[in-house]
Design a protein around this motif. Structure first.
Motif, mmCIF file in Angstrom:
data_model
loop_
_atom_site.group_PDB
_atom_site.id
_atom_site.type_symbol
_atom_site.label_atom_id
_atom_site.label_comp_id
_atom_site.label_asym_id
_atom_site.label_seq_id
_atom_site.Cartn_x
_atom_site.Cartn_y
_atom_site.Cartn_z
ATOM 1 N N GLY A 1 -66.215 -49.960 26.167
ATOM 2 C CA GLY A 1 -64.848 -49.489 26.283
ATOM 3 C C GLY A 1 -64.526 -48.725 27.545
ATOM 4 O O GLY A 1 -63.366 -48.381 27.780
ATOM 5 N N GLU A 2 -65.527 -48.435 28.379
ATOM 6 C CA GLU A 2 -65.275 -47.684 29.611
ATOM 7 C C GLU A 2 -66.302 -48.086 30.653
ATOM 8 O O GLU A 2 -67.431 -48.467 30.332
ATOM 9 C CB GLU A 2 -65.349 -46.180 29.357
ATOM 10 C CG GLU A 2 -66.712 -45.694 28.896
ATOM 11 C CD GLU A 2 -66.771 -44.193 28.646
ATOM 12 O OE1 GLU A 2 -65.910 -43.459 29.171
ATOM 13 O OE2 GLU A 2 -67.692 -43.761 27.927
ATOM 14 N N GLY B 1 -61.279 -50.419 26.492
ATOM 15 C CA GLY B 1 -61.279 -50.708 25.063
ATOM 16 C C GLY B 1 -62.465 -51.557 24.658
ATOM 17 O O GLY B 1 -63.216 -51.237 23.744
ATOM 18 N N MET C 1 -64.354 -41.553 27.794
ATOM 19 C CA MET C 1 -64.063 -41.544 26.361
ATOM 20 C C MET C 1 -64.507 -40.251 25.682
ATOM 21 O O MET C 1 -63.775 -39.672 24.870
ATOM 22 C CB MET C 1 -64.698 -42.750 25.677
ATOM 23 C CG MET C 1 -64.029 -44.059 26.034
ATOM 24 S SD MET C 1 -64.661 -45.482 25.127
ATOM 25 C CE MET C 1 -64.000 -45.179 23.498
ATOM 26 N N THR D 1 -61.692 -37.607 24.637
ATOM 27 C CA THR D 1 -61.554 -37.347 23.204
ATOM 28 C C THR D 1 -61.674 -35.865 22.896
ATOM 29 O O THR D 1 -60.852 -35.284 22.161
ATOM 30 C CB THR D 1 -62.622 -38.121 22.418
ATOM 31 O OG1 THR D 1 -62.416 -39.524 22.579
ATOM 32 C CG2 THR D 1 -62.583 -37.782 20.939
ATOM 33 N N GLY E 1 -57.834 -42.918 21.411
ATOM 34 C CA GLY E 1 -57.451 -44.235 21.904
ATOM 35 C C GLY E 1 -55.961 -44.489 21.751
ATOM 36 O O GLY E 1 -55.294 -44.972 22.677
ATOM 37 N N THR F 1 -53.843 -42.303 24.183
ATOM 38 C CA THR F 1 -53.717 -42.801 25.555
ATOM 39 C C THR F 1 -52.629 -43.859 25.668
ATOM 40 O O THR F 1 -52.034 -44.027 26.742
ATOM 41 C CB THR F 1 -55.049 -43.393 26.061
ATOM 42 O OG1 THR F 1 -55.402 -44.543 25.270
ATOM 43 C CG2 THR F 1 -56.172 -42.360 26.000
#
Length: 335
Positions: A63-64, A90, A122, A126, A265, A268
Motif C-alpha cells: 500500500g505504500e 492502497g 501508513m 495513521t 485510509g 486520506t
C-alpha cells in the motif's frame, strides 16, 4: 516488469512472482519506479479478501512505496520524470512499477533514503491522525499504546512523546519493550507476564489513562477500556489479534469516556488536504530527529510473501520493508 501477484485469495504463500505488462499512466496518474515498499497489516487482509477495499484479481499487495517518477499523465503538472517520491497506493507496490493518483504522491525530502521513506507513510499517518486529530492528545496526558513494538505502535509511542504525553508502552516481550524504550516510552508493561489493569492502576495511581491506542483488539481492549480515566478516549485502530472485541457499552457511560474509530485510509480520501498537512508535519519532525522509523526486517521482492507472513506471525519489531532491485540500481541502494 516483475510483480508479486495475488492471483487467488489466500495466504502469503500463494503469492507468485511473474512478468507482467508495465502500465501506462492515465491523465491524472503517475507511473512510479518502485525502490522500496512498506509492509502493513492491511496487506495481511487484502490478499485473503478480508479488507475493506477489494481490488480485482490479479493484483499486487503493497500500500505504500518510495521510488522515482518514471512517467506522468497528460494532466499532471507538478511532477516530472526523475522526481523522487513517496506514494500511497492502497495496493500494487510489490512490483517494479506502480501506478498512483498524482494526489497520492509527495516529494521525498533530500537526505531521506528510500527504505525509511517506504516505512513511513501508513504507520505514521495513521498514528498522527489517531492521536492528534481523533484523540486530541494534550501535553501532560497519559497515553497507553497496545502492541507498542509494531509499526503503528512504535509510531504512536514517538508521536505521543512529540505531542507532550507520558507514554506507557505495552508489548509481549522484554526485547520488544526495550525497543519501545529506545523510541521514547516512559513506562513499560509486558502483558505476557503482567496483569494489564493492575499495572496501569499502579502506574497512574488509580486514575487511569487518558488515551488508549489500540491496534490489537482481543481481550486487551476491554481491560484497557476499564483502565480509562474520566473523559478518556479509546482509539480503535485495528485488530491484529484477529478478534474484534465486544465491549460493554455501560463502561463508556460510567467513565464518561469515548470509543473513537480511526480509519486513516478513508480519511486520506475524504479530507486529503488535512492528510497532506499531517504528512508534511511528520516529515518535518523526521528531519528534526523527533521521529525515526524502525525497520526490523528487509526482504527482496521475490520474498514478499515471507515479509507478509512475518508480520502476520508478529515476528518483527517495527516495520518490514520489501526492496525492489532495478536493472540500473543495485538492491539496497538509494538515489
Amino acid at each position: 516488469m516483475k510483480a508479486l501477484l495475488c492471483k487467488s485469495w489466500g495466504d502469503p504463500e500463494t503469492l507468485v512472482l511473474e512478468e507482467t505488462a508495465t502500465p501506462a499512466p492515465g491523465d491524472h496518474q503517475v507511473l512510479v519506479r518502485v525502490h522500496a515498499a512498506g509492509v502493513n497489516f492491511p496487506d495481511t487482509l487484502i490478499i485473503r479478501n478480508l479488507y475493506q477495499f477489494k481490488p480485482e484479481l490479479p493484483f499486487s499487495p503493497g500500500g505504500e512505496c518510495a521510488g522515482v517518477v518514471e512517467a506522468v499523465g497528460a494532466k499532471v503538472g507538478h511532477l516530472k520524470a526523475g522526481d523522487r517520491v513517496i506514494a500511497f497506493t492502497g495496493w500494487g507496490s510489490f512490483a517494479e512499477f506502480v501506478l498512483a493518483d498524482a494526489k497520492a504522491l509527495m516529494p521525498l525530502p533530500a537526505g531521506l533514503d528510500d527504505e525509511t521513506a517506504a516505512a513511513f507513510v501508513m504507520t505514521y499517518g495513521t498514528s498522527y491522525h489517531a492521536l492528534a486529530d481523533r484523540a486530541a492528545l494534550q501535553p501532560g496526558e497519559t497515553l497507553l499504546v497496545l502492541g507498542a513494538a509494531g509499526g503503528v505502535g512504535l509510531a504512536a509511542v514517538e508521536i505521543g512523546k512529540a505531542l507532550g504525553a507520558r507514554v506507557i508502552a505495552a508489548a509481549s516481550s522484554a526485547d520488544k519493550l526495550a525497543t519501545c524504550r529506545e523510541h521514547g516510552a516512559d513506562e513499560l508493561i509486558d502483558y505476557s507476564r503482567e496483569d494489564l489493569r493492575d499495572r496501569l492502576k499502579a502506574l497512574t495511581g488509580g486514575r487511569g489513562v487518558d488515551v488508549v491506542y489500540d491496534p490489537v483488539g482481543g481481550a486487551y481492549t476491554e481491560a484497557a477500556l476499564r483502565s480509562c480515566a474520566w473523559r478518556g478516549r479509546l482509539l480503535v485502530v485495528g485488530f491484529a489479534n484477529g478478534d474484534i472485541p465486544r465491549l460493554p457499552a455501560n463502561l463508556a457511560l460510567l467513565k464518561g469516556c469515548s470509543i473513537v474509530g480511526v480509519f486513516w485510509g478513508d480519511y486520506t480520501q475524504r479530507e486529503p488536504e488535512r492528510a497532506q498537512r499531517d504528512l508534511e508535519t511528520l516529515l518535518s519532525w523526521m528531519q528534526q530527529g523527533r521521529i525515526r522509523p524502525h525497520i526490523g526486517r528487509r526482504y527482496p521482492l521475490e520474498r514478499g510473501g515471507d515479509a507478509i507472513r512475518a508480520l502476520m506471525n508478529r515476528e518483527v519489531v517495527g516495520k518490514v520493508v520489501v526492496t525492489i532491485a532495478q536493472a540500473d540500481r543495485p538492491a539496497g541502494a538509494s538515489r
